[in-house]
Motif scaffolding. Structure first.
Motif, short mmCIF file in Angstrom:
data_model
loop_
_atom_site.label_atom_id
_atom_site.label_comp_id
_atom_site.label_asym_id
_atom_site.label_seq_id
_atom_site.Cartn_x
_atom_site.Cartn_y
_atom_site.Cartn_z
N GLY A 219 12.57 -3.08 10.61
CA GLY A 219 11.96 -2.41 12.03
C GLY A 219 10.26 -2.33 12.65
O GLY A 219 9.93 -1.75 13.03
N HIS A 220 9.62 -3.48 11.53
CA HIS A 220 8.07 -3.50 11.49
C HIS A 220 8.72 -5.47 12.03
O HIS A 220 9.02 -5.86 11.58
CB HIS A 220 7.54 -2.91 10.73
N ARG A 221 6.65 -5.02 12.43
CA ARG A 221 6.42 -7.46 12.76
C ARG A 221 6.99 -7.53 11.37
O ARG A 221 6.58 -6.87 10.27
CB ARG A 221 5.14 -6.60 13.88
N TYR A 222 7.27 -8.94 11.36
CA TYR A 222 7.40 -9.84 10.52
C TYR A 222 7.18 -11.21 10.29
O TYR A 222 6.04 -10.91 9.14
CB TYR A 222 9.05 -9.39 9.94
N HIS A 223 7.42 -11.65 11.42
CA HIS A 223 7.35 -12.88 10.77
C HIS A 223 5.30 -13.53 11.63
O HIS A 223 5.29 -12.79 11.80
CB HIS A 223 8.25 -13.94 12.39
N GLY A 231 -1.68 -9.99 17.16
CA GLY A 231 -2.90 -9.07 16.27
C GLY A 231 -2.53 -8.69 14.72
O GLY A 231 -1.75 -8.82 14.29
N GLN A 232 -3.33 -8.60 13.84
CA GLN A 232 -3.83 -8.08 12.88
C GLN A 232 -2.34 -7.04 12.24
O GLN A 232 -2.48 -6.22 13.46
CB GLN A 232 -4.62 -7.66 11.93
N PRO A 233 -2.11 -6.98 11.08
CA PRO A 233 -1.45 -5.31 11.06
C PRO A 233 -1.75 -4.12 11.20
O PRO A 233 -2.57 -4.15 10.04
CB PRO A 233 -0.64 -6.23 9.95
N GLN A 234 -0.84 -3.60 11.00
CA GLN A 234 -1.54 -2.21 11.25
C GLN A 234 -1.37 -1.25 10.44
O GLN A 234 -1.76 -0.02 9.90
CB GLN A 234 -1.73 -1.89 13.29
N THR A 235 -0.22 -0.66 9.81
CA THR A 235 0.59 0.11 8.46
C THR A 235 0.70 -1.31 7.05
O THR A 235 0.46 -2.02 7.20
CB THR A 235 1.70 0.15 9.36
N ILE A 239 1.95 -4.81 6.58
CA ILE A 239 0.79 -5.79 5.86
C ILE A 239 1.38 -6.19 5.01
O ILE A 239 1.55 -7.41 4.78
CB ILE A 239 -0.29 -4.90 4.39
N PHE A 240 2.43 -5.71 4.03
CA PHE A 240 3.75 -6.03 3.57
C PHE A 240 4.66 -7.28 3.66
O PHE A 240 4.53 -8.39 3.03
CB PHE A 240 4.37 -5.31 2.89
N ASN A 241 5.44 -7.30 5.10
CA ASN A 241 5.93 -8.05 5.90
C ASN A 241 4.95 -9.03 5.94
O ASN A 241 5.59 -10.11 5.78
CB ASN A 241 5.74 -7.31 7.25
N ARG A 242 3.99 -9.28 6.65
CA ARG A 242 2.93 -10.67 6.85
C ARG A 242 3.22 -11.12 5.29
O ARG A 242 2.89 -12.52 5.19
CB ARG A 242 1.75 -10.10 7.02
N MET A 243 2.27 -10.30 4.10
CA MET A 243 2.44 -11.26 3.28
C MET A 243 4.10 -11.76 2.75
O MET A 243 3.67 -12.81 2.03
CB MET A 243 1.68 -9.80 2.01
N HIS A 244 5.06 -10.77 2.72
CA HIS A 244 6.39 -11.71 2.44
C HIS A 244 6.74 -12.69 3.48
O HIS A 244 7.04 -13.47 2.58
CB HIS A 244 7.19 -10.15 2.70
N SER A 245 6.56 -12.69 4.49
CA SER A 245 7.02 -13.72 5.29
C SER A 245 6.01 -14.67 4.92
O SER A 245 6.75 -16.27 4.71
CB SER A 245 6.66 -13.47 6.59
N SER A 246 4.43 -15.01 4.38
CA SER A 246 3.69 -15.83 3.79
C SER A 246 4.55 -16.81 2.83
O SER A 246 4.81 -17.97 2.34
CB SER A 246 2.16 -15.52 3.80
N ILE A 247 4.34 -15.81 2.24
CA ILE A 247 5.13 -16.30 1.07
C ILE A 247 6.95 -17.01 1.04
O ILE A 247 6.76 -18.23 0.54
CB ILE A 247 5.41 -15.31 -0.75
#
Length: 348
Positions: A219-223, A231-235, A239-247
């Protein structure tokens, strides 16, 4: 034999050899596959009484193949299949974790301050991918899933240096990723390399929230492209999802190298289905071998130079990629995920 082919073999230009052989070999003889390729009772019958159709599809006639290799089409077909079986027999050694006990943190995590120490217990990534399947018209329905065309669904795990550490090929394209995943981790005969206590694989939201398999917040941005567009992660969840997706995108990058090298995966000829499954496994085994032995491989070098590049799949979805089946029950991984999210927040 064609002098160009002879020199190619001894010059070590292995990238093109099997692709070109597969392009020119005529597999027009009738065959019936009633085998069980993935313990899911998949079967197919390939009847072909007209060699011209195969010659047109593969771009070469049987006579041209015989002329190029100075052997009969039957001989070429027989030896190609012998080599294919031999490479598949080596896959047990080539497709496995380099650190079977998962004792050490992968160097790609250790050497990246964005990931360390937050993901120090991560051992790899898991995902499924689809390759074209060539099956007779009357048997196509189970093979047509979200891609809209007949495909083979392949579950894999990979390490962070883009090597496959597990593969389960042969599932029909309509098989749900969750079904394949649960069968793989619950069936001891499959010999899936399970994470030890405290370790985990990264998975996407299409997989269940089982212990040892860390997914993103739903339910939160991921890819990554969503963050580039909006834009940048707000919550903390974003923040976790962006890093998870990056790895986790390492597995999509691994698929990208593999599929770019093996053109046969984009347009599978009318081999019997067991042969199509073997081609997937054999090509993954050779993928790993090249990664381990060639520091100057062009395909890998291109991806290594662009660590954030995630290629598009040549098989696009025509139906939405569904979430995991069933209700997501609470899991110990929820606490692991919350802990990592809190740790990432402290670095802002």
């Amino acid at each position: 034999m064609d002098s160009h082919w002879f020199s190619t073999l001894f010059d070590g230009d292995y990238d093109d050899i099997m692709n070109n052989v597969a392009d020119y070999v005529n597999y027009g003889n009738s065959s019936v596959n009633d085998g069980d390729c993935s313990d899911n009772n998949s079967s197919d019958t390939d009847d072909d009484d007209d060699n011209d159709s195969d010659e047109e599809a593969l771009g070469a006639s049987n006579r041209e193949v015989q002329e190029r290799f100075q052997h009969s089409g039957e001989t070429i077909s027989r030896y190609f299949n012998e080599v294919l079986r031999s490479v598949c027999s080596l896959a047990t050694d080539l497709i496995q974790p380099a650190d079977p006990g998962f004792v050490n943190t992968p160097r790609e995590i250790v050497n990246n301050p964005r990931y360390m120490p937050h993901f120090k217990n991560c051992i790899g990534a898991i995902d499924g991918t689809h390759v074209h399947a060539c099956v007779s018209f009357e048997n196509q329905i189970p093979f047509i899933g979200r891609k809209g065309v007949p495909t083979q669904n392949v579950m894999t795990a990979c390490s962070f240096d883009m090597q496959f550490t597990f593969v389960w090929a042969g599932w029909e394209g309509s098989a749900h990723d969750t079904r394949i995943f649960l069968e793989a981790i619950d069936n001891p005969r499959i010999k899936f390399p399970k994470p030890p206590e405290g370790k985990y694989y990264l998975v996407d939201s299409g997989y269940p929230n089982e212990y040892g398999f860390l997914g993103p917040y739903r339910g939160h941005r991921y890819h990554l492209q969503e963050f580039r567009r909006r834009g940048q992660p707000q919550t903390r969840e974003e923040i976790f999802n962006r890093m998870h997706s990056s790895i986790r995108c390492v597995i999509e990058r691994t698929f990208g190298v593999w599929k770019k090298r093996w053109r046969i995966l984009q347009n599978m000829p009318s081999f019997n289905y067991k042969t199509q499954v073997r081609i997937v496994v054999a090509s993954m085994a050779i993928h790993n071998y090249i990664r381990r032995t060639s520091m100057q491989d062009v395909a890998f070098m291109e991806f290594d130079r662009h660590p954030d590049f995630v290629p598009d799949d040549f098989l696009t979805d025509v139906a939405p990629h569904s979430q995991s089946q069933g209700h997501q029950r609470p899991s110990r991984m929820d606490y692991v995920r919350d802990g990592i999210a809190a740790s990432l927040m402290t670095e802002l």
